[in-house]
Write an enzyme that holds these catalytic residues in place. Structure first.
Site, short mmCIF file in Angstrom:
data_model
loop_
_atom_site.label_atom_id
_atom_site.label_comp_id
_atom_site.label_asym_id
_atom_site.label_seq_id
_atom_site.Cartn_x
_atom_site.Cartn_y
_atom_site.Cartn_z
N LYS A 65 24.60 68.82 -24.08
CA LYS A 65 24.58 68.32 -25.50
C LYS A 65 24.06 66.77 -25.60
O LYS A 65 23.48 66.31 -26.33
CB LYS A 65 25.83 68.75 -26.34
CG LYS A 65 25.67 68.49 -27.83
CD LYS A 65 26.85 69.04 -28.60
CE LYS A 65 26.79 68.90 -29.90
NZ LYS A 65 28.27 69.14 -30.50
N VAL A 69 20.57 65.64 -16.77
CA VAL A 69 21.31 65.52 -15.37
C VAL A 69 20.07 65.76 -14.22
O VAL A 69 19.62 66.78 -14.28
CB VAL A 69 22.66 66.10 -15.08
CG1 VAL A 69 23.01 65.91 -13.72
CG2 VAL A 69 23.69 65.93 -16.19
N ASP A 172 37.47 69.03 -21.55
CA ASP A 172 36.50 69.80 -21.34
C ASP A 172 36.46 70.54 -19.89
O ASP A 172 35.34 70.58 -19.10
CB ASP A 172 34.97 69.03 -21.59
CG ASP A 172 33.99 69.87 -21.64
OD1 ASP A 172 34.16 71.20 -22.22
OD2 ASP A 172 32.81 69.43 -21.63
#
Length: 348
Positions: A65, A69, A172
């Protein structure tokens, strides 16, 4: 249906209930007050950005989001690296992630931040990390032996205990954020973009973690949570791997997520949790939730996973996957659990 339909949002009723104190975590509650603002006050840090000349992108390996990468290479040393190019977000969020990574640098199984760079023209910031030769979890997890599972969950708990001991919640934890180089037996916990410093009696956003790994506290808008959120997420991962059911709690939205949890852990303990913290069920909630008895873990055993299931792992899951966040096992306690005996005995 709005998230707030699930709980009574009467503005006159303050959480927590007047006769109830906020229960602090069993360990590491005062870490940040001892370390002081220079450790945790990320909003007031000044970052020294380098230029990205020494790095080249090789290929895209993921996106989230808040970032894209890439696998990259350091053109000076010829070492592989990972380049996380940040999408436009609040400077505060970028500062928080960098400060947390700097504070955790050198910790066991924590991904290493090597550099922070900013393109002089576009002003786009990027974070440079060590490279891990990761195998996608959907490919790797079904092949793992019980010894492998014990080893990697132990390594994840080690990272988690270190992170908590430094006054930080990851918020997370999920398979996508646990990099494993299976050949070298290396595990790294990545993506600290949602991580936050823990301060007692502070309200936190419940819009963190990924649905299947969200603790019940997030699903019922309980904002005074703490480190124990992370152990719930690890419990979800462990259950998914052991029972070969990934994700283990497969909700279609945030409301259904709690229903899926209640169908396993039962509604009785959920009611107790609400009662203890002065939360009230909104009428809409009962319509979705129903009444469910607690299921034994043996209900999830079948011929393809029975070789991975033991009384020890079921006991560990019982201690991780608990509605009441204050009653969950801590990472340090979990590392001492009999499930990990052979790992502890083999470690130097």
């Amino acid at each position: 249906m709005d998230q707030m339909d699930l709980v009574d949002t009467d503005k006159s009723r303050k959480y927590p209930a007047k006769d109830l104190k906020i229960i602090l975590p069993k360990t590491y509650a005062d870490v940040n007050s001892k370390k002081g603002p220079e450790y945790w006050d990320y909003e007031n840090i000044t970052l020294k950005w380098n230029v990205p000349d020494s790095y080249e992108i090789v290929r895209k390996i993921g996106r989230g989001k808040f970032s894209e990468v890439f696998e990259g290479i350091n053109t000076v040393t010829k070492d592989k690296c990972v380049i996380k190019i940040l999408k436009p977000v609040k400077k505060k969020k970028i500062k928080r992630e960098i400060k947390i990574l700097q504070n955790l640098r050198g910790g066991p199984n924590i991904i290493k931040l090597l550099d922070i760079v900013k393109d002089p023209q576009s002003r786009t910031p990027s974070l440079i990390f060590e490279h891990v030769n990761n195998t996608d979890f959907k490919t790797l997890y079904p092949t793992l032996s019980i010894q492998d599972i014990k080893y990697y969950i132990y390594q994840l708990l080690k990272a988690m205990n270190y992170c908590h001991s430094q006054g930080i919640m990851h918020r997370d934890i999920k398979p996508h954020n646990v990099m494993i180089d299976h050949e070298k037996k290396i595990l790294r916990l990545i993506d600290w973009g949602l991580a936050e410093f823990y301060h007692p009696e502070q309200e936190y956003s419940v819009r963190v973690a990924t649905r299947y790994y969200k603790g019940p506290e997030l699903l019922v808008d309980m904002r005074y949570y703490d480190y124990s959120l992370d152990i719930w997420s690890i419990g979800c991962m462990l259950a998914g791997i052991i029972f070969k059911k990934e994700p283990f709690f497969y909700g279609h939205d945030n409301y259904d997520q709690l229903v899926k949890i209640a169908k396993v852990l039962g509604t009785e303990d959920l009611h107790r949790y609400f009662e203890k913290y002065g939360l009230k069920f909104a009428p809409a909630y009962q319509e979705i939730l129903g009444n469910h008895s607690k299921k034994p873990w043996t209900k999830f055993v079948h011929h393809e996973n029975q070789h991975l299931v033991s009384p020890e792992v079921m006991d560990l899951l019982d201690r991780m996957l608990v509605y009441d966040h204050t009653k969950r096992i801590t990472p340090l306690e979990a590392m001492e659990h009999p499930f990990f005996n052979e790992i502890k005995n083999n470690s130097v």
